[in-house]
Design a protein around this motif. Structure first.
Motif, PDB file in Angstrom:
ATOM      1  N   UNK A   1      -6.255  -0.106  -3.872  1.00 30.32           N
ATOM      2  CA  UNK A   1      -7.523  -0.331  -3.174  1.00 30.32           C
ATOM      3  C   UNK A   1      -7.418   0.100  -1.724  1.00 30.32           C
ATOM      4  N   UNK A   2      -8.584   0.391  -1.148  1.00 31.76           N
ATOM      5  CA  UNK A   2      -8.728   0.710   0.262  1.00 31.76           C
ATOM      6  C   UNK A   2      -9.754  -0.253   0.835  1.00 31.76           C
ATOM      7  N   UNK A   3      -9.361  -0.983   1.871  1.00 33.74           N
ATOM      8  CA  UNK A   3     -10.220  -1.998   2.477  1.00 33.74           C
ATOM      9  C   UNK A   3     -10.637  -1.524   3.860  1.00 33.74           C
ATOM     10  N   UNK A   4     -11.940  -1.553   4.147  1.00 39.23           N
ATOM     11  CA  UNK A   4     -12.425  -1.235   5.477  1.00 39.23           C
ATOM     12  C   UNK A   4     -13.221  -2.432   5.978  1.00 39.23           C
TER      13      UNK A   4
ATOM     14  N   UNK B   1     -12.711  -2.477  13.922  1.00 38.82           N
ATOM     15  CA  UNK B   1     -12.716  -1.905  12.580  1.00 38.82           C
ATOM     16  C   UNK B   1     -11.341  -1.344  12.221  1.00 38.82           C
ATOM     17  N   UNK B   2     -10.862  -1.716  11.051  1.00 43.67           N
ATOM     18  CA  UNK B   2      -9.572  -1.220  10.558  1.00 43.67           C
ATOM     19  C   UNK B   2      -9.714  -0.823   9.102  1.00 43.67           C
ATOM     20  N   UNK B   3      -8.818   0.026   8.655  1.00 48.10           N
ATOM     21  CA  UNK B   3      -8.694   0.382   7.247  1.00 48.10           C
ATOM     22  C   UNK B   3      -7.299  -0.037   6.796  1.00 48.10           C
ATOM     23  N   UNK B   4      -7.220  -0.736   5.665  1.00 50.89           N
ATOM     24  CA  UNK B   4      -5.935  -1.113   5.069  1.00 50.89           C
ATOM     25  C   UNK B   4      -5.924  -0.537   3.663  1.00 50.89           C
ATOM     26  N   UNK B   5      -4.919   0.261   3.332  1.00 55.68           N
ATOM     27  CA  UNK B   5      -4.920   0.966   2.058  1.00 55.68           C
ATOM     28  C   UNK B   5      -3.511   1.093   1.503  1.00 55.68           C
ATOM     29  N   UNK B   6      -3.439   1.251   0.190  1.00 56.57           N
ATOM     30  CA  UNK B   6      -2.153   1.535  -0.447  1.00 56.57           C
ATOM     31  C   UNK B   6      -1.745   2.966  -0.117  1.00 56.57           C
TER      32      UNK B   6
ATOM     33  N   UNK C   1       1.797  -1.777   0.778  1.00 54.54           N
ATOM     34  CA  UNK C   1       2.145  -1.733  -0.642  1.00 54.54           C
ATOM     35  C   UNK C   1       1.574  -2.926  -1.406  1.00 54.54           C
ATOM     36  N   UNK C   2       1.007  -3.895  -0.701  1.00 53.42           N
ATOM     37  CA  UNK C   2       0.356  -5.016  -1.372  1.00 53.42           C
ATOM     38  C   UNK C   2      -1.038  -4.698  -1.855  1.00 53.42           C
ATOM     39  N   UNK C   3      -1.569  -3.518  -1.498  1.00 62.81           N
ATOM     40  CA  UNK C   3      -2.956  -3.168  -1.822  1.00 62.81           C
ATOM     41  C   UNK C   3      -3.100  -2.542  -3.212  1.00 62.81           C
TER      42      UNK C   3
ATOM     43  N   UNK D   1      -1.643 -11.213  -1.829  1.00 62.27           N
ATOM     44  CA  UNK D   1      -2.330 -12.489  -2.035  1.00 62.27           C
ATOM     45  C   UNK D   1      -3.632 -12.570  -1.261  1.00 62.27           C
ATOM     46  N   UNK D   2      -3.685 -12.002  -0.074  1.00 64.75           N
ATOM     47  CA  UNK D   2      -4.864 -12.134   0.771  1.00 64.75           C
ATOM     48  C   UNK D   2      -5.883 -11.015   0.575  1.00 64.75           C
ATOM     49  N   UNK D   3      -5.439  -9.866   0.071  1.00 62.67           N
ATOM     50  CA  UNK D   3      -6.339  -8.721  -0.039  1.00 62.67           C
ATOM     51  C   UNK D   3      -6.727  -8.358  -1.466  1.00 62.67           C
ATOM     52  N   UNK D   4      -5.791  -8.424  -2.412  1.00 62.17           N
ATOM     53  CA  UNK D   4      -5.985  -7.691  -3.668  1.00 62.17           C
ATOM     54  C   UNK D   4      -5.874  -8.503  -4.945  1.00 62.17           C
TER      55      UNK D   4
END
Length: 314
Positions: free
Chosen positions: A253-256, A189-194, A236-238, A116-119
């Protein structure tokens, strides 16, 4: 004799299995900047950049503010669950069925919240009584023009040429979209990815033949996986989805970005309300679960997203 009062909601302790599961599975819950909410809505101040001026001895200070101030509006949304367990199952089993079901709900909620917040690819639902999407996601924000912040739609969205095979150039480009902006801060800085990116990243080298992905040491006290020396959290939400879901199936998706600009409003933590079988009209025990959370994006230029769908967005 008066009946026992079971109407009170019981907050989960910060070290409970439920809270630990939420923080383990949800990247946004764990990494975001939390702010308490004393009401259903809250405005969080957002400030633009401010210039610096060198001043000579005995010189007069002049105004160097060159950015507009505005607010991020957080709206608390209630996310719920209801567990029903037959009294016979509780009596016959040595396992703590309710505790296990609570952890299962926590896992689903964590994935749902990240999605809900990222993708989510659609605008926040402000019409229906049970709104979905409940928030304006990072992805949706980055696909829209914002006259207030001066952000141009899709400026920080990068697509892959081939699905499932992100290249060094594409990964470097998405990091650069964030790194060259005013909101880059290496400490946050962080990376959030599936997790689907794991396989692809293992084989990606830079132009000097060095791996850009380094696997960490997992477990308590371990070190996280890293991409371009930034820590990666897997979620797994990405995956893109038109509405928020715990099991999205769209493009990964990959979020940085800067985690301080993931603003999470805490109206209430995870709470439970037991309804024992002995006060029910059926031989069933029930547990109601809920949490009330808000979410807002601090600034579009604090993030960039790689969409692994073969669209080759520029």
């Amino acid at each position: 004799m008066a009946a026992d009062n079971f109407n009170d909601w019981i907050p989960e302790e910060t070290d409970s299995d439920v809270i630990q599961r939420v923080n383990q599975v949800s990247a946004v819950e764990r990494l975001g900047r939390h702010t308490p909410m004393g009401s259903a809505t809250k405005k969080v101040p957002r400030s633009e950049t401010m210039a610096v001026k060198t001043l000579g001895k005995s010189g007069q200070y002049t105004n160097t503010g060159n950015g507009d101030n505005d607010d991020i509006l957080l709206t608390a949304r209630k996310h719920t669950g209801l567990l029903t367990v037959a009294e016979e199952d509780l009596d016959d089993s040595a396992a703590d069925i309710i505790a296990q079901k609570e952890r299962d709900w926590a896992t689903s909620y964590a994935r749902f919240f990240d999605n809900a917040t990222l993708a989510v690819s659609a605008a926040e639902d402000t019409v229906n009584a049970d709104p979905n999407p409940p928030y304006t996601s990072v992805y949706y924000s980055l696909t829209q023009n914002n006259a207030v912040t001066g952000y141009t739609a899709n400026a920080n969205i990068v697509g892959t040429v081939t699905t499932g095979e992100p290249s060094y150039e594409e990964l470097s480009e998405v990091a650069s979209r964030y790194e060259t902006g005013d909101y880059f801060d290496i400490a946050d800085t962080v990376v959030i990815a599936h997790p689907v990116f794991k396989k692809a990243l293992r084989g990606v080298m830079d132009d000097q033949g060095r791996p850009i992905f380094v696997a960490g040491q997992q477990g308590d006290g371990g070190t996280p996986d890293r991409l371009f020396d930034y820590p990666i959290t897997w979620s797994l939400g990405c995956r893109l989805s038109a509405t928020a879901t715990a099991a999205p199936t769209g493009a990964p998706i990959l979020v940085v970005g800067n985690r301080q600009f993931l603003v999470v409003g805490d109206r209430s933590t995870v709470e439970t309300q037991p309804i024992p079988a002995n006060i029910s009209t059926t031989d069933e025990a029930q547990i109601k679960m809920r949490t009330r959370k808000g979410f807002g994006l601090g600034h579009e230029n604090a993030f960039a997203i790689l969409v692994d769908d073969g669209s080759a967005l520029s």
